[in-house]
Design a protein around this motif. Structure first.
Motif, mmCIF file in Angstrom:
data_model
loop_
_atom_site.group_PDB
_atom_site.id
_atom_site.type_symbol
_atom_site.label_atom_id
_atom_site.label_comp_id
_atom_site.label_asym_id
_atom_site.label_seq_id
_atom_site.Cartn_x
_atom_site.Cartn_y
_atom_site.Cartn_z
ATOM 1 N N VAL A 132 0.855 -1.176 0.000
ATOM 2 C CA VAL A 132 0.000 0.000 0.000
ATOM 3 C C VAL A 132 0.894 1.231 0.000
ATOM 4 O O VAL A 132 1.767 1.368 0.856
ATOM 5 N N VAL A 133 0.662 2.103 -0.971
ATOM 6 C CA VAL A 133 1.457 3.320 -1.103
ATOM 7 C C VAL A 133 0.601 4.546 -0.822
ATOM 8 O O VAL A 133 1.049 5.521 -0.225
ATOM 9 N N GLY A 134 -0.650 4.503 -1.279
ATOM 10 C CA GLY A 134 -1.527 5.654 -1.143
ATOM 11 C C GLY A 134 -2.474 5.520 0.029
ATOM 12 O O GLY A 134 -2.197 4.846 1.017
ATOM 13 N N GLY A 135 -3.632 6.179 -0.089
ATOM 14 C CA GLY A 135 -4.647 6.120 0.947
ATOM 15 C C GLY A 135 -4.131 6.588 2.288
ATOM 16 O O GLY A 135 -3.457 7.617 2.406
ATOM 17 N N ASN A 136 -4.399 5.792 3.334
ATOM 18 C CA ASN A 136 -3.976 6.152 4.691
ATOM 19 C C ASN A 136 -2.477 6.035 4.914
ATOM 20 O O ASN A 136 -1.972 6.499 5.927
ATOM 21 N N SER A 137 -1.765 5.406 3.995
ATOM 22 C CA SER A 137 -0.335 5.173 4.220
ATOM 23 C C SER A 137 0.496 6.438 4.064
ATOM 24 O O SER A 137 1.641 6.492 4.506
ATOM 25 N N GLY A 138 -0.040 7.460 3.410
ATOM 26 C CA GLY A 138 0.667 8.734 3.317
ATOM 27 C C GLY A 138 1.634 8.868 2.170
ATOM 28 O O GLY A 138 2.424 9.814 2.118
ATOM 29 N N GLY A 139 1.603 7.930 1.218
ATOM 30 C CA GLY A 139 2.476 8.036 0.056
ATOM 31 C C GLY A 139 3.758 7.244 0.220
ATOM 32 O O GLY A 139 3.978 6.567 1.232
ATOM 33 N N PRO A 140 4.637 7.318 -0.759
ATOM 34 C CA PRO A 140 5.906 6.583 -0.678
ATOM 35 C C PRO A 140 6.757 7.108 0.476
ATOM 36 O O PRO A 140 6.605 8.261 0.894
ATOM 37 N N PRO A 141 7.666 6.290 1.003
ATOM 38 C CA PRO A 141 8.602 6.809 2.007
ATOM 39 C C PRO A 141 9.452 7.920 1.382
ATOM 40 O O PRO A 141 9.715 7.906 0.175
ATOM 41 N N PRO A 142 9.872 8.895 2.168
ATOM 42 C CA PRO A 142 10.590 10.052 1.602
ATOM 43 C C PRO A 142 11.788 9.681 0.743
ATOM 44 O O PRO A 142 12.046 10.348 -0.271
ATOM 45 N N TRP A 143 12.506 8.628 1.126
ATOM 46 C CA TRP A 143 13.701 8.265 0.376
ATOM 47 C C TRP A 143 13.389 7.781 -1.039
ATOM 48 O O TRP A 143 14.262 7.813 -1.918
ATOM 49 N N ALA A 144 12.135 7.348 -1.279
ATOM 50 C CA ALA A 144 11.761 6.831 -2.603
ATOM 51 C C ALA A 144 11.294 7.927 -3.545
ATOM 52 O O ALA A 144 11.180 7.697 -4.750
ATOM 53 N N GLY A 145 11.022 9.114 -3.024
ATOM 54 C CA GLY A 145 10.604 10.228 -3.875
ATOM 55 C C GLY A 145 9.195 10.057 -4.420
ATOM 56 O O GLY A 145 8.538 9.029 -4.211
ATOM 57 N N GLN A 146 8.721 11.097 -5.105
ATOM 58 C CA GLN A 146 7.404 11.090 -5.736
ATOM 59 C C GLN A 146 7.506 11.659 -7.143
ATOM 60 O O GLN A 146 8.181 12.665 -7.365
ATOM 61 N N ARG A 147 6.831 11.002 -8.077
ATOM 62 C CA ARG A 147 6.813 11.534 -9.435
ATOM 63 C C ARG A 147 6.024 12.837 -9.517
ATOM 64 O O ARG A 147 6.340 13.698 -10.339
ATOM 65 N N GLU A 148 4.997 12.950 -8.686
ATOM 66 C CA GLU A 148 4.209 14.166 -8.592
ATOM 67 C C GLU A 148 3.885 14.411 -7.123
ATOM 68 O O GLU A 148 3.488 13.487 -6.416
ATOM 69 N N LYS A 149 4.041 15.625 -6.669
ATOM 70 C CA LYS A 149 3.853 15.956 -5.264
ATOM 71 C C LYS A 149 2.442 15.589 -4.802
ATOM 72 O O LYS A 149 1.458 15.889 -5.458
ATOM 73 N N GLY A 150 2.374 14.928 -3.649
ATOM 74 C CA GLY A 150 1.088 14.593 -3.054
ATOM 75 C C GLY A 150 0.404 13.385 -3.646
ATOM 76 O O GLY A 150 -0.719 13.056 -3.247
#
Length: 502
Positions: A132-150
């Protein structure tokens, strides 16, 4: 302010207390399964169509507040369930970078181990919603980065796929934990649901349908490498119609409906060939209230199934066979308890029956109250394998009022036994129904779990003794209700096969 909040709460409660006026059946029901299809996977109880989904999750084996899931699993066992559920959040399991489990097992992984061990003790299979990456999990861990913010898609997509592979290797039948605990290949996680309501819920994959398809493809590859028999489940779609466009984008590989970083790769992905099981969510009361039209299990199933069948042969290189396994993995009538406990218990039995008649393979039992748990146990005790479940209104005679009827056959012969499921149509008062039965005595099971033995009236058709075909008839009274009438189950089986609840 307090009065205003109280007023808003009352209005919300009244709004959600609305129920669909009708529950139309699927025009083209899915072919219903044979019991051997899931049993062939070699895990005890895997074929059971009733999924446990009780309580909350912290994403690493416990509940939302860090406590044990054991009390919730005990409730699932008390209902006769053979499944439980756990969401596993990437951010919670690898907060600071990829974990090397051959060197040290972090506390989060030990907690997840403990959950799987507790499930094994209770003979519960695990539907593991992971990663699980989205939903209640809060997104990827900071070290993995995000392709688009939020949003959910990580910059390091391969790291997410690698995490999925670690989970599968550790928790599969015959995996690291099974070997350590001496389970061999007889127990482990074999069903993996990829994320949660990716099209819209909190941190999400909205406008990243293609990124999600890439994630599903890479994660499934890693999971299947660890366990070729694994079942890849997804996309855990919410039941609103707005999600259907996102679903089409996740199937339509050439459109590359994803982030700029995804499109820069110039690679196409689709979830169609990847998924073994299609999953979606449905809160019949909640979804119907907020959309202003009925959003019942049969209607949502028909919508989602229609999209998958539309795309199955549409894109060269991304074709797939017609999906057969559809699972309802989250939902109840609503999540605030707008209906009374008695009505919600009645709804449980109605929901099971309508879902199985539509061809759903597995249906979720989410956060059942005590009265609902009694109803669920009564239903499962009578129908541990509810297939086939067929509409049967043409087979009964309604003597008064209006009623709904379904029939389950235990086998292909007349002697095998059958179970009738009946209820009065809401808002039409009480009903009286005459049903044909085979035996002189039947067992009638109520929503409150009580079982009563009734004698039937014998009628003989035909003119000669050799041609006589005895047909017993049972006239039954059905209690009406303005919103959700209580169903009854009529077990017309050989005495040795009666499986009434305690």
């Amino acid at each position: 302010m307090l009065l205003l909040c109280a007023l808003l709460l009352v209005l919300l409660f009244l709004f959600l207390n609305r129920v669909p006026k009708t529950y139309p059946l699927t025009a083209n029901p899915m072919e219903q399964p044979s019991r051997t299809q899931s049993a062939a996977l070699g895990l005890d109880g895997f074929e059971s169509p009733y999924l446990g989904h009780t309580g909350s999750w912290d994403g690493k084996g416990g509940n939302m507040w860090g406590g044990s899931k054991a009390p919730e699993m005990d409730k699932e066992v008390s209902m006769g369930l053979r499944w439980t559920f756990m969401a596993v959040n990437w951010r919670a399991m690898e907060p600071d970078g990829p974990v090397r489990l051959d060197r040290e097992v972090p506390a989060a992984w030990k907690a997840l181990d403990a959950f799987v061990m507790a499930a094994h003790e209770r003979r519960l299979n695990v539907l593991m919603q992971a990663p699980v990456v989205g939903g209640n999990s809060g997104g990827p861990p900071p070290w993995a980065g995000q392709r688009e913010k939020g949003k959910s898609a990580p910059l390091k997509m391969e790291a997410l796929a690698e995490f999925a592979g670690k989970l599968a290797e550790r928790y599969r039948p015959g995996g690291t934990l099974a070997q350590r605990e001496g389970w061999g290949t007889h127990y482990g996680v074999r069903a993996w649901e990829l994320d949660n309501e990716p099209e819209m819920y909190r941190t999400h994959w909205k406008e990243q349908a293609a990124d999600y398809a890439e994630f599903a493809t890479l994660a499934a590859t890693r999971i299947k490498a660890a366990d070729p028999e694994a079942r890849i489940v997804g996309p855990a779609l919410a039941s609103g119609k707005q999600g259907l466009q996102w679903l089409e984008a996740a199937l339509d590989a050439p459109t590359q409906a994803g982030s700029q970083a995804f499109r820069a790769q110039a690679k196409n992905y689709s979830i169609g060939p990847v998924l073994d099981v299609v999953s979606f969510h449905n809160y019949e009361g909640l979804d119907s209230a907020f959309t202003g039209e009925p959003r019942t299990i049969a209607q949502v199933f028909q919508d989602v199934r229609g999209i998958f069948e539309k795309w199955e042969q549409k894109v060269p290189g991304f074709t797939y066979s017609t999906k057969q396994d559809y699972w309802h993995t989250e939902g109840n009538f609503d999540f605030i308890g707008a209906l009374s406990a008695e009505r919600r218990a009645s709804w449980r039995m109605q929901f099971f029956t309508r879902a199985f008649a539509a061809g759903m393979r597995k249906v979720c039992v989410m956060d059942a109250s005590e009265r609902e748990r009694i109803a669920v146990r009564a239903y499962i005790s009578a129908l541990p394998w509810p297939f086939p479940m067929r509409p049967a209104e043409s087979e009964v005679k309604v003597l008064r009022g209006s009623a709904t009827a379904f029939r389950h056959q235990d086998g292909v012969t007349r002697e095998a036994g059958q179970v009738w499921v009946l209820w009065a149509v809401a808002g039409t008062g009480n009903a009286q129904v005459e049903i044909p039965v085979i035996r002189k005595g039947v067992t009638v099971i109520q929503v409150d779990g009580t079982a009563t033995e009734l004698l039937t009236v014998i009628q003989v058709d035909g003119t000669t003794k050799e041609q006589d075909t005895p047909t017993n008839h049972l006239t039954i009274e059905q209690k009406g209700d303005s919103k959700m009438a209580p169903p009854i189950l009529i077990l017309d089986r050989p005495q040795a096969m009666l499986n009434a609840p305690d």
